[in-house]
Design a protein around this motif. Sequence first.
Motif, mmCIF file in Angstrom:
data_model
loop_
_atom_site.group_PDB
_atom_site.id
_atom_site.type_symbol
_atom_site.label_atom_id
_atom_site.label_comp_id
_atom_site.label_asym_id
_atom_site.label_seq_id
_atom_site.Cartn_x
_atom_site.Cartn_y
_atom_site.Cartn_z
ATOM 1 N N ALA A 23 0.832 -1.207 0.000
ATOM 2 C CA ALA A 23 0.000 0.000 0.000
ATOM 3 C C ALA A 23 0.867 1.257 0.000
ATOM 4 O O ALA A 23 0.569 2.221 -0.707
ATOM 5 C CB ALA A 23 -0.937 -0.011 1.209
ATOM 6 N N LEU A 24 1.960 1.250 0.763
ATOM 7 C CA LEU A 24 2.874 2.405 0.777
ATOM 8 C C LEU A 24 3.537 2.607 -0.583
ATOM 9 O O LEU A 24 3.678 3.738 -1.057
ATOM 10 C CB LEU A 24 3.935 2.231 1.871
ATOM 11 N N ILE A 25 3.935 1.512 -1.223
ATOM 12 C CA ILE A 25 4.537 1.603 -2.560
ATOM 13 C C ILE A 25 3.514 2.185 -3.538
ATOM 14 O O ILE A 25 3.825 3.079 -4.324
ATOM 15 C CB ILE A 25 5.055 0.233 -3.037
ATOM 16 N N ALA A 26 2.280 1.679 -3.479
ATOM 17 C CA ALA A 26 1.237 2.171 -4.381
ATOM 18 C C ALA A 26 0.933 3.647 -4.117
ATOM 19 O O ALA A 26 0.773 4.428 -5.063
ATOM 20 C CB ALA A 26 -0.023 1.323 -4.235
ATOM 21 N N LEU A 27 0.870 4.036 -2.859
ATOM 22 C CA LEU A 27 0.622 5.448 -2.530
ATOM 23 C C LEU A 27 1.738 6.354 -3.029
ATOM 24 O O LEU A 27 1.494 7.495 -3.427
ATOM 25 C CB LEU A 27 0.455 5.628 -1.021
ATOM 26 N N ALA A 28 2.958 5.851 -3.004
ATOM 27 C CA ALA A 28 4.104 6.645 -3.456
ATOM 28 C C ALA A 28 4.206 6.704 -4.981
ATOM 29 O O ALA A 28 4.956 7.515 -5.509
ATOM 30 C CB ALA A 28 5.400 6.070 -2.885
ATOM 31 N N ALA A 29 3.452 5.880 -5.669
ATOM 32 C CA ALA A 29 3.519 5.803 -7.127
ATOM 33 C C ALA A 29 2.684 6.912 -7.759
ATOM 34 O O ALA A 29 1.620 6.664 -8.336
ATOM 35 C CB ALA A 29 3.062 4.432 -7.602
ATOM 36 N N THR A 30 3.173 8.117 -7.666
ATOM 37 C CA THR A 30 2.457 9.278 -8.191
ATOM 38 C C THR A 30 2.138 9.082 -9.666
ATOM 39 O O THR A 30 2.993 8.722 -10.463
ATOM 40 C CB THR A 30 3.316 10.550 -8.025
ATOM 41 N N GLY A 31 0.896 9.307 -10.016
ATOM 42 C CA GLY A 31 0.472 9.180 -11.407
ATOM 43 C C GLY A 31 -0.028 7.798 -11.787
ATOM 44 O O GLY A 31 -0.764 7.658 -12.759
ATOM 45 N N VAL A 32 0.376 6.778 -11.065
ATOM 46 C CA VAL A 32 -0.061 5.409 -11.384
ATOM 47 C C VAL A 32 -0.563 4.676 -10.134
ATOM 48 O O VAL A 32 -0.507 3.456 -10.064
ATOM 49 C CB VAL A 32 1.069 4.596 -12.070
ATOM 50 N N ARG A 33 -1.040 5.433 -9.163
ATOM 51 C CA ARG A 33 -1.500 4.812 -7.907
ATOM 52 C C ARG A 33 -2.567 3.751 -8.150
ATOM 53 O O ARG A 33 -2.508 2.652 -7.598
ATOM 54 C CB ARG A 33 -2.066 5.879 -6.970
ATOM 55 N N ARG A 34 -3.558 4.105 -8.956
ATOM 56 C CA ARG A 34 -4.647 3.155 -9.205
ATOM 57 C C ARG A 34 -4.134 1.872 -9.832
ATOM 58 O O ARG A 34 -4.549 0.778 -9.456
ATOM 59 C CB ARG A 34 -5.683 3.789 -10.132
ATOM 60 N N GLY A 59 3.540 -12.739 2.272
ATOM 61 C CA GLY A 59 3.841 -11.348 2.616
ATOM 62 C C GLY A 59 4.550 -10.578 1.535
ATOM 63 O O GLY A 59 4.206 -9.432 1.244
ATOM 64 N N ALA A 60 5.550 -11.153 0.898
ATOM 65 C CA ALA A 60 6.324 -10.437 -0.125
ATOM 66 C C ALA A 60 5.530 -10.219 -1.404
ATOM 67 O O ALA A 60 5.868 -9.344 -2.200
ATOM 68 C CB ALA A 60 7.617 -11.192 -0.433
ATOM 69 N N ALA A 61 4.456 -10.971 -1.614
ATOM 70 C CA ALA A 61 3.676 -10.846 -2.844
ATOM 71 C C ALA A 61 3.053 -9.458 -2.992
ATOM 72 O O ALA A 61 2.990 -8.923 -4.089
ATOM 73 C CB ALA A 61 2.582 -11.910 -2.869
ATOM 74 N N TRP A 62 2.608 -8.873 -1.890
ATOM 75 C CA TRP A 62 1.915 -7.575 -1.960
ATOM 76 C C TRP A 62 2.835 -6.447 -2.433
ATOM 77 O O TRP A 62 2.494 -5.733 -3.376
ATOM 78 C CB TRP A 62 1.281 -7.250 -0.605
ATOM 79 N N PRO A 63 4.005 -6.257 -1.827
ATOM 80 C CA PRO A 63 4.862 -5.180 -2.322
ATOM 81 C C PRO A 63 5.429 -5.462 -3.714
ATOM 82 O O PRO A 63 5.615 -4.532 -4.506
ATOM 83 C CB PRO A 63 5.978 -5.071 -1.283
ATOM 84 N N ILE A 64 5.683 -6.730 -4.044
ATOM 85 C CA ILE A 64 6.197 -7.052 -5.376
ATOM 86 C C ILE A 64 5.147 -6.719 -6.429
ATOM 87 O O ILE A 64 5.450 -6.107 -7.455
ATOM 88 C CB ILE A 64 6.639 -8.526 -5.458
ATOM 89 N N ALA A 65 3.902 -7.082 -6.174
ATOM 90 C CA ALA A 65 2.829 -6.773 -7.128
ATOM 91 C C ALA A 65 2.604 -5.266 -7.238
ATOM 92 O O ALA A 65 2.395 -4.747 -8.337
ATOM 93 C CB ALA A 65 1.541 -7.486 -6.708
ATOM 94 N N ALA A 66 2.657 -4.560 -6.111
ATOM 95 C CA ALA A 66 2.490 -3.101 -6.151
ATOM 96 C C ALA A 66 3.625 -2.450 -6.938
ATOM 97 O O ALA A 66 3.401 -1.533 -7.733
ATOM 98 C CB ALA A 66 2.441 -2.532 -4.732
ATOM 99 N N MET A 67 4.849 -2.941 -6.741
ATOM 100 C CA MET A 67 5.997 -2.405 -7.474
ATOM 101 C C MET A 67 5.843 -2.666 -8.971
ATOM 102 O O MET A 67 6.138 -1.797 -9.797
ATOM 103 C CB MET A 67 7.293 -3.035 -6.950
ATOM 104 N N ALA A 68 5.361 -3.859 -9.330
ATOM 105 C CA ALA A 68 5.145 -4.184 -10.744
ATOM 106 C C ALA A 68 4.159 -3.200 -11.374
ATOM 107 O O ALA A 68 4.384 -2.691 -12.476
ATOM 108 C CB ALA A 68 4.640 -5.617 -10.887
ATOM 109 N N GLY A 69 3.083 -2.927 -10.667
ATOM 110 C CA GLY A 69 2.101 -1.981 -11.181
ATOM 111 C C GLY A 69 2.623 -0.569 -11.229
ATOM 112 O O GLY A 69 2.311 0.197 -12.145
ATOM 113 N N ALA A 70 3.448 -0.202 -10.260
ATOM 114 C CA ALA A 70 3.979 1.164 -10.190
ATOM 115 C C ALA A 70 4.972 1.463 -11.304
ATOM 116 O O ALA A 70 4.968 2.561 -11.855
ATOM 117 C CB ALA A 70 4.628 1.407 -8.833
ATOM 118 N N VAL A 71 5.824 0.485 -11.624
ATOM 119 C CA VAL A 71 6.866 0.756 -12.627
ATOM 120 C C VAL A 71 6.551 0.152 -13.994
ATOM 121 O O VAL A 71 7.284 0.377 -14.946
ATOM 122 C CB VAL A 71 8.266 0.298 -12.145
ATOM 123 N N GLY A 72 5.468 -0.627 -14.077
ATOM 124 C CA GLY A 72 5.048 -1.143 -15.368
ATOM 125 C C GLY A 72 5.851 -2.304 -15.896
ATOM 126 O O GLY A 72 6.108 -2.394 -17.097
#
Length: 193
Positions: A143-154, A171-184
């Motif tokens: 959630a923190l990674i997604a919140l920090a992903a300005t412009g691509v939060r959704r 546990g590691a799946a959530w930040p890895i998936a958020a990072m994937a979405g944040a950086v494409g």
Amino acid sequence: PRTWIAALPLRLSGPLFVLLLLVVIGLALGIARILPAGWIGVCLTGVVAWPFVTARAVHEGVAETGEGLAPGDLESARMSLETLAGDAAESCIAPLFWGAVFGLPGVAIYSVINTCARDAGASNAVVKMNGLMSLIPGWLTGALIALAATGVRRTAFRTMQRDARRSGLLGAAWPIAAMAGAVGVRLSGARRS
């Protein structure tokens, strides 16, 4: 070493692991009991708990990602991003979370379980225990990674919600998936939507 625990011989059988856990719980409870109350006690608890929070792993992950990107080695950078996302959850947020919930004993217990679970010879029970203890902190990190992903939060939140449940990483799946979405990029099966 990631923590002082990493210097121990970690190929522990079930009874030795339980003994190590009991010793760490006893030490942490004893230290917590002698610390003063109030803000001074909180500050001293932070000082004693700091070796368990290995923010250095996250810093090293950022450096490795940059090293992979500089020469255009995207595969190396992708693997480093995945490690970075997982380490942010397991090395920083999880010890802080368990410290907030249970104080110094929570930080110490999580650190022992996490370090033992990273050992190649760890039992399935220890690995599963680590995964369960990393689940809420992993979601918080994502959630923190997604919140920090300005412009691509959704996109980051959507990717996290969709792909984290498909992974066996808990546990590691959530930040890895958020990072994937944040950086494409695709990381451990997580892909940008």
